[in-house]
Design a protein around this motif. Structure first.
Motif, PDB file in Angstrom:
ATOM      1  N   VAL A   1       8.126  10.325   8.292  1.00  0.00           N
ATOM      2  CA  VAL A   1       8.104   9.191   7.378  1.00  0.00           C
ATOM      3  C   VAL A   1       9.159   8.155   7.779  1.00  0.00           C
ATOM      4  O   VAL A   1       8.891   6.962   7.809  1.00  0.00           O
ATOM      5  N   ASN A   2      10.351   8.637   8.125  1.00  0.00           N
ATOM      6  CA  ASN A   2      11.396   7.710   8.552  1.00  0.00           C
ATOM      7  C   ASN A   2      10.957   6.887   9.757  1.00  0.00           C
ATOM      8  O   ASN A   2      11.202   5.688   9.836  1.00  0.00           O
ATOM      9  N   ARG A   3      10.298   7.551  10.697  1.00  0.00           N
ATOM     10  CA  ARG A   3       9.829   6.826  11.894  1.00  0.00           C
ATOM     11  C   ARG A   3       8.719   5.844  11.551  1.00  0.00           C
ATOM     12  O   ARG A   3       8.640   4.757  12.124  1.00  0.00           O
ATOM     13  N   MET A   4       7.871   6.238  10.605  1.00  0.00           N
ATOM     14  CA  MET A   4       6.791   5.334  10.195  1.00  0.00           C
ATOM     15  C   MET A   4       7.358   4.108   9.487  1.00  0.00           C
ATOM     16  O   MET A   4       6.886   2.989   9.682  1.00  0.00           O
TER      17      MET A   4
ATOM     18  N   ARG B   1       6.778  -4.204  12.209  1.00  0.00           N
ATOM     19  CA  ARG B   1       5.548  -4.993  12.214  1.00  0.00           C
ATOM     20  C   ARG B   1       5.408  -5.843  10.953  1.00  0.00           C
ATOM     21  O   ARG B   1       4.351  -6.408  10.696  1.00  0.00           O
ATOM     22  N   ASN B   2       6.478  -5.851  10.132  1.00  0.00           N
ATOM     23  CA  ASN B   2       6.437  -6.612   8.873  1.00  0.00           C
ATOM     24  C   ASN B   2       5.316  -6.166   7.945  1.00  0.00           C
ATOM     25  O   ASN B   2       4.671  -6.983   7.303  1.00  0.00           O
ATOM     26  N   ILE B   3       5.076  -4.871   7.918  1.00  0.00           N
ATOM     27  CA  ILE B   3       4.060  -4.361   7.006  1.00  0.00           C
ATOM     28  C   ILE B   3       4.777  -3.816   5.777  1.00  0.00           C
ATOM     29  O   ILE B   3       5.750  -3.071   5.897  1.00  0.00           O
ATOM     30  N   ASN B   4       4.306  -4.207   4.601  1.00  0.00           N
ATOM     31  CA  ASN B   4       4.936  -3.725   3.379  1.00  0.00           C
ATOM     32  C   ASN B   4       4.221  -2.462   2.915  1.00  0.00           C
ATOM     33  O   ASN B   4       3.152  -2.532   2.330  1.00  0.00           O
ATOM     34  N   ALA B   5       4.809  -1.312   3.218  1.00  0.00           N
ATOM     35  CA  ALA B   5       4.147  -0.057   2.856  1.00  0.00           C
ATOM     36  C   ALA B   5       5.145   0.896   2.213  1.00  0.00           C
ATOM     37  O   ALA B   5       6.289   1.000   2.637  1.00  0.00           O
ATOM     38  N   ASP B   6       4.681   1.544   1.156  1.00  0.00           N
ATOM     39  CA  ASP B   6       5.483   2.569   0.502  1.00  0.00           C
ATOM     40  C   ASP B   6       5.030   3.906   1.089  1.00  0.00           C
ATOM     41  O   ASP B   6       3.900   4.330   0.863  1.00  0.00           O
ATOM     42  N   ILE B   7       5.905   4.545   1.864  1.00  0.00           N
ATOM     43  CA  ILE B   7       5.509   5.777   2.553  1.00  0.00           C
ATOM     44  C   ILE B   7       6.347   6.935   2.018  1.00  0.00           C
ATOM     45  O   ILE B   7       7.573   6.871   2.020  1.00  0.00           O
TER      46      ILE B   7
ATOM     47  N   LEU C   1       1.151   5.608  11.727  1.00  0.00           N
ATOM     48  CA  LEU C   1       1.001   4.385  10.933  1.00  0.00           C
ATOM     49  C   LEU C   1      -0.337   3.716  11.253  1.00  0.00           C
ATOM     50  O   LEU C   1      -1.074   3.297  10.356  1.00  0.00           O
ATOM     51  N   ASP C   2      -0.661   3.651  12.558  1.00  0.00           N
ATOM     52  CA  ASP C   2      -1.957   3.099  12.964  1.00  0.00           C
ATOM     53  C   ASP C   2      -3.093   3.827  12.272  1.00  0.00           C
ATOM     54  O   ASP C   2      -4.028   3.219  11.757  1.00  0.00           O
TER      55      ASP C   2
ATOM     56  N   MET D   1       0.842  -1.203   0.000  1.00  0.00           N
ATOM     57  CA  MET D   1       0.000   0.000   0.000  1.00  0.00           C
ATOM     58  C   MET D   1       0.873   1.248   0.000  1.00  0.00           C
ATOM     59  O   MET D   1       2.008   1.224   0.450  1.00  0.00           O
ATOM     60  N   LYS D   2       0.310   2.304  -0.509  1.00  0.00           N
ATOM     61  CA  LYS D   2       1.090   3.529  -0.598  1.00  0.00           C
ATOM     62  C   LYS D   2       0.468   4.600   0.302  1.00  0.00           C
ATOM     63  O   LYS D   2      -0.700   4.939   0.163  1.00  0.00           O
TER      64      LYS D   2
END
Lengths: 102, 444
Positions: free
Chosen positions: A17-20, A27-33, A92-93, A1-2
């Motif tokens: 963004v770096n912290r996110m 949490r092993n979430i694949n996210a493009d932030i 992120l939440d 997800m983006k």
């Protein structure tokens, strides 16, 4: 997800963004932030899954919603306290929560 | 106190939010921001040409010959001195982008329209007689900083017209199957034709007046009065700083909003300083955009001083942590952690020093420069993220600029100290009681 974050110059948001990214990796979430400035946001908005605005850039909220809402992309302003403390986990939440509604 | 907060939150905030998000103001602001890198590049070459060191000019001639001085300044000539062309293009582009219409065509139409409103001839002196040379786009003059207001107006008018035609569907439609790039180019044909004709007509109308060109008209009626009344004096500077701080007090990025409006009036002042430096004279103007960059030490509100207070004077653990976390961004003039984390935004105690601090150092800096105790901004543009003190040195080209920023930090610390003490005491009490309202607790 983006996940797209927007603030005026994209500077303070890029800290967040770096912290996110760190939080997502833990949490092993694949996210493009990504962090964007209000002046370059147009190109990127279409591909976003969630759009979050820094509280200081909330003046573009209407404009962003005008573009994003028809496409079903949720747009919200980040709570000032969370933003000020650069709380990557909480933001992120928030993003995940919004993406679920979508 | 509650009354003020109520006013800020319920009356001022919605108004300011609307103003800041206004499409045309945003396009002007973003157009200038896109062009900023070029101004910074141009500035760099001015520094090379006129580095403030004795003997540098002579050394240049010795090393590279007589011609070098005019050669090395060319990057400035093709950025600053024809900046109205860039500005008209970038504002048209940004406005078209916000309408989601073909922004490249809008930018091209903007450039053509601007030139149509501008003299395309110049006069030169040869052996004492004046000759008129036609078909000349000059480097400098109306194409440079003096033409900025017309460039802005042209960009807005042209793009509005363009948008009107596109949205009303008054365009040549290509049959399906024609590549989109081709059909887009043709869709600019009808609106372009009308826009160019309109500009030609405006040119003709102004040629009938004593002004000859719209530039002279706008310059005498708007630019000059605005420059002297609003931009180039202490009251104008205080007003600018006050408005920026007030906008930040409700959590809006005041610098972006106010600078976006004031920049067209500041740029010519800054250009005059550059011209003076180039001619080997002292810069005449105190107020340029860089004067304000020097005020925002650590970001809007000059909050680097607050970072130091939190780090070294606060007793609250949270405040100390916040101070430490805010130091690194603060050194690059980014202060959202302080603004939203302390918070200063919508905090009636924080708003007072947020406004007082910058206003105080604006007065100090202006007077110090007016009395020639401190060098004035040279007109060179450096990125606003340049760390304080180094920034003061680079902007003024003199060590006095750096010292001034140190003094400024101390002044702002003095102003903030009693307010931080109040907030700190409250926070310490809360920390001891450990009764957190969950929504308010800082998760550090």
């Amino acid at each position: 997800m983006k996940i797209v974050l927007i603030c005026f110059a994209g500077m303070s948001t890029s800290m967040l963004v770096n912290r996110m990214k760190k939080a997502a990796a833990n949490r092993n979430i694949n996210a493009d932030i990504v962090a964007l400035s209000t002046s370059d946001m147009y190109e990127e908005l279409d591909n976003a899954d969630v759009i979050l605005l820094g509280p200081q850039a909330r003046y573009v909220l209407d404009e962003v919603r005008e573009i994003a809402t028809p496409k079903g992309i949720p747009v919200e302003v980040i709570n000032s306290q969370i933003y000020g403390t650069m709380n990557g986990e909480a933001v992120l939440d928030m993003a995940l929560e919004l993406a679920k509604i979508k | 106190m509650n009354k003020i907060q109520d006013f800020l939150e319920n009356k001022f905030a919605p108004f300011a939010t609307k103003l800041a998000g206004q499409r045309h103001l945003a396009a002007i602001r973003d157009g200038f921001i896109s062009f900023m890198p070029f101004l910074i590049i141009g500035s760099l070459f001015i520094i090379i040409q006129d580095f403030p060191a004795p003997g540098w000019q002579e050394l240049q001639v010795k090393l590279f010959g007589e011609e070098f001085n005019q050669f090395i300044i060319l990057p400035k000539r093709v950025t600053y001195d024809i900046m109205s062309l860039y500005i008209v293009a970038s504002i048209s582009y940004k406005l078209a982008q916000s309408y989601r219409i073909d922004s490249f065509s809008a930018a091209m139409l903007g450039i053509a329209s601007f030139i149509l409103l501008t003299p395309i001839k110049t006069t030169i002196d040869i052996n004492g007689t004046t000759h008129t040379v036609s078909r000349v786009i000059t480097v400098g003059g109306w194409y440079g900083t003096n033409g900025i207001l017309v460039a802005i107006i042209t960009a807005l008018v042209v793009t509005e017209m363009f948008n009107y035609f596109i949205k009303k569907g008054i365009i040549i439609k290509m049959p399906e199957g024609v590549p989109p790039a081709v059909s887009r180019a043709f869709s600019a044909l009808v609106p372009g034709f009308v826009i160019i004709d309109t500009m030609l007509l405006v040119r003709l109308l102004f040629l009938q007046t004593p002004y000859q060109y719209i530039h002279d008209f706008i310059y005498k009626l708007v630019s000059l009065p605005m420059q002297s009344m609003v931009a180039n004096n202490l009251l104008g500077a205080i007003g600018t700083v006050f408005s920026i701080s007030l906008l930040w007090s409700i959590g809006l990025n005041g610098g972006t909003i106010v600078n976006g409006i004031m920049r067209p009036f500041w740029v010519p002042l800054q250009d005059a300083n550059l011209a003076a430096i180039e001619a080997g004279k002292l810069p005449p103007n105190i107020i340029t955009e860089q004067f304000f960059d020097m005020i925002w030490i650590g970001g809007a509100g000059a909050t680097l001083a607050v970072v130091f207070l939190l780090m070294f004077r606060a007793k609250s653990k949270q405040y100390r942590e916040l101070g430490k976390m805010s130091l690194a961004p603060g050194l690059f003039n980014i202060n959202e952690p302080i603004m939203f984390g302390l918070p200063v935004v919508l905090n009636p105690i924080g708003i007072i020093p947020l406004i007082l601090g910058p206003v105080a150092i604006t007065i100090v800096n202006y007077e110090a420069m007016a009395l020639n105790l401190v060098a004035r901004p040279t007109g060179v543009i450096i990125p606003w993220t340049t760390p304080p003190i180094i920034q003061g040195f680079l902007i003024t080209g003199h060590i006095s600029g750096a010292i001034l920023q140190i003094v400024d930090i101390l002044i702002v610390m003095l102003i903030w100290w009693p307010f931080i003490a109040i907030m700190d005491k409250k926070r310490v009490a809360e920390e001891n009681e450990k009764v957190y309202n969950k929504g308010e607790s800082l998760k550090l």
